[in-house]
Design a protein around this motif. Structure first.
Motif: not given
Ligand SMILES: [Zn+2]
Length: 84
Positions: A21-32
């Protein structure tokens, strides 16, 4: 290729990464997805090195994120991350 992760639902369990997933709010997100019970999670992590967190997401949310791309995906993610 499955990874071994320590999940809130099943403990150390293999997961399949469904989508980056894209970066947002300085975090990285991955869908698992947990291969033990099938629950979907977003792994939230930052490049700052702090340990990441596993956040459960309903399958409908996960599916919406899989189906969305670009700006649509980013706004879905931002709406979701606001509630963290
Ligand atoms: Zn599980």
């Amino acid at each position: 290729m499955p990874e071994l992760n320590n999940l809130p639902c099943c403990g150390p369990t293999e997961t399949a990464q469904l989508k980056e997933l894209p970066h947002a709010f300085g975090y990285d997100f991955d869908l698992h997805q947990c291969l033990g019970c099938g629950r979907t999670f977003i792994y939230v992590w930052s490049n700052a090195g702090a340990a990441g967190a596993w956040e459960w997401v309903p399958e409908s949310t996960a599916q919406a994120m899989i189906d969305a791309e670009g700006e649509d995906l980013l706004s879905l993610l931002r709406d979701w991350a606001k509630e963290l």
